[in-house]
Write an enzyme that holds these catalytic residues in place. Structure first.
Site, PDB file in Angstrom:
ATOM      1  N   PHE A 194       0.806  -1.114  -0.168  1.00 50.40           N
ATOM      2  CA  PHE A 194       0.145   0.042  -0.217  1.00 50.40           C
ATOM      3  C   PHE A 194       0.896   1.282  -0.379  1.00 50.40           C
ATOM      4  CE2 PHE A 194      -2.552  -2.735   3.014  1.00 50.40           C
ATOM      5  CZ  PHE A 194      -3.426  -3.585   1.470  1.00 50.40           C
ATOM      6  N   LYS A 229      11.741 -13.745   5.354  1.00 50.29           N
ATOM      7  CA  LYS A 229      11.129 -14.564   7.059  1.00 50.29           C
ATOM      8  C   LYS A 229       9.871 -15.136   7.067  1.00 50.29           C
ATOM      9  CE  LYS A 229       9.937 -11.003   9.320  1.00 50.29           C
ATOM     10  NZ  LYS A 229       9.238 -10.441  10.314  1.00 50.29           N
ATOM     11  N   ASP A 256      14.652 -13.096  14.336  1.00 46.39           N
ATOM     12  CA  ASP A 256      13.528 -12.706  13.400  1.00 46.39           C
ATOM     13  C   ASP A 256      12.377 -13.961  12.333  1.00 46.39           C
ATOM     14  OD1 ASP A 256      11.835 -10.837  13.163  1.00 46.39           O
ATOM     15  OD2 ASP A 256      12.743  -9.146  11.383  1.00 46.39           O
ATOM     16  N   GLU A 266       2.086 -10.359   4.715  1.00 48.12           N
ATOM     17  CA  GLU A 266       3.585  -9.969   3.633  1.00 48.12           C
ATOM     18  C   GLU A 266       3.988 -10.531   3.036  1.00 48.12           C
ATOM     19  OE1 GLU A 266       4.291  -6.329   3.297  1.00 48.12           O
ATOM     20  OE2 GLU A 266       3.675  -5.270   5.096  1.00 48.12           O
TER      21      GLU A 266
END
Length: 332
Positions: A88, A195, A248, A285
């Site tokens: 976006f 990831k 992460d 995502e």
């Protein structure tokens, strides 16, 4: 950069933007915050919390200047924190009339700008002439939900200039947020992107009833996959075992809060991608990142068996059971 007096603007209104705002207000007296809908702002002012995300986080609304116009927020901010889904970002920034080249940016976006397959730092440089040295990147491992609960979290802030990385880090550190700094903006951003793809793969395997033993092998292969890619795309000295990379990855693959893992789990259970998104009512995502990394890797030709398996399931409609079984044969 005077971290106590600089005007800070937040673009984004989701859970991560809310968590970042909470972190910032531990250190600064006031923030500017953009919301698309005036009714959301009105409700926030009345209740003292974001009506859509992390409602347990209470804010002193006297510390928040609300905006529903991005240009006005940017005009009134020196440091701009980006915390919107990467897909976006062009829509939100594309119509800006304000010059961004002298602004500082702190990116909390863990995705890639899909129109051009650009990292956020590259997008800001290419489209708005923002120098790389004026951008910091927030890297995990952390989830917004645990920040809201003030559970001890560790964040890495990356910037190619050490002083700016340190100043950015001071904006978000607190008793429950420990920070470290890095100069690896490309490696930390690409890790944040990849990831999420790996987490979808782990979720698919979970949905197919693969167990912990398989997941451990998947993750150990995944960190090597990430290392191969980031070392090829941006070859500098880095320790892939640092929390900004391995940490992460681990939190995104294993956490109950991981929306990318949830997307994969639903697909592994037989949902179509469309129905999985409808059921989640959230943006994952990794879905968009999967196609972007696939396209970027055409230039580098790095071996990415996990990312490619996820891409084929998401975009080529290969049955997840068949694809994960084939992937299992390639891992060790």
């Amino acid at each position: 950069m005077n971290i106590k007096t600089d005007r800070i603007g937040i673009i984004g209104s989701g859970s991560w933007a809310t968590a970042i705002s909470k972190m910032l207000l531990e250190n600064v007296g006031q923030i500017n915050w953009f919301f698309r809908k005036t009714e959301t702002i009105d409700t926030f002012r009345e209740t003292g919390y974001n009506p859509r995300y992390l409602q347990s986080v209470e804010f002193n609304v006297e510390q928040i200047n609300f905006f529903n116009n991005v240009d006005t927020l940017v005009d009134n901010s020196d440091i701009i924190v980006l915390a919107v889904p990467s897909a976006f970002l062009p829509e939100i920034l594309g119509g800006l009339k304000t010059d961004l080249s002298s602004k500082y940016f702190l990116s909390g976006i863990k995705g890639i700008v899909t129109n051009d397959n650009l990292l956020v730092v590259e997008y800001l440089k290419n489209y708005f002439n923002v120098p790389y040295e004026n951008v910091g990147v927030i890297a995990g491992p952390s989830h917004a939900e645990e920040v809201a609960l003030e559970k001890l979290s560790y964040l890495t802030v990356a910037s190619i200039e050490e002083t700016k990385a340190t100043n950015f880090a001071k904006l978000i550190q607190s008793e429950y947020i420990y920070t470290s700094i890095s100069d690896d903006i490309w490696g930390t951003e690409y890790t944040s992107v990849m990831k999420n793809i790996i987490a979808i793969g782990a979720g698919i395997a979970h949905g197919l009833r693969y167990g912990d033993n398989f997941q451990a092998v998947l993750v150990s292969n995944a960190i090597h996959e990430i290392k191969r890619f980031v070392d090829t795309v941006h070859p500098i000295t880095r320790d892939i075992k640092d929390s900004a990379y391995l940490g992460d990855l681990l939190v995104t693959v294993y956490s109950q809060f991981s929306r990318n893992r949830l997307l994969g789990t639903l697909i592994g259970r037989g949902y179509s991608v469309r129905n999985a998104f409808l059921d989640m009512n959230m943006v994952a995502e990794g879905y968009y990142a999967s196609r972007s990394i696939h396209e970027i890797n055409k230039q580098y030709n790095v071996s990415l068996p996990i990312c490619e398996a996820v891409y084929r399931i998401l975009y080529e409609n290969i049955p997840s059971k068949k694809e994960i079984a084939q992937l299992a044969l390639k891992m060790n």
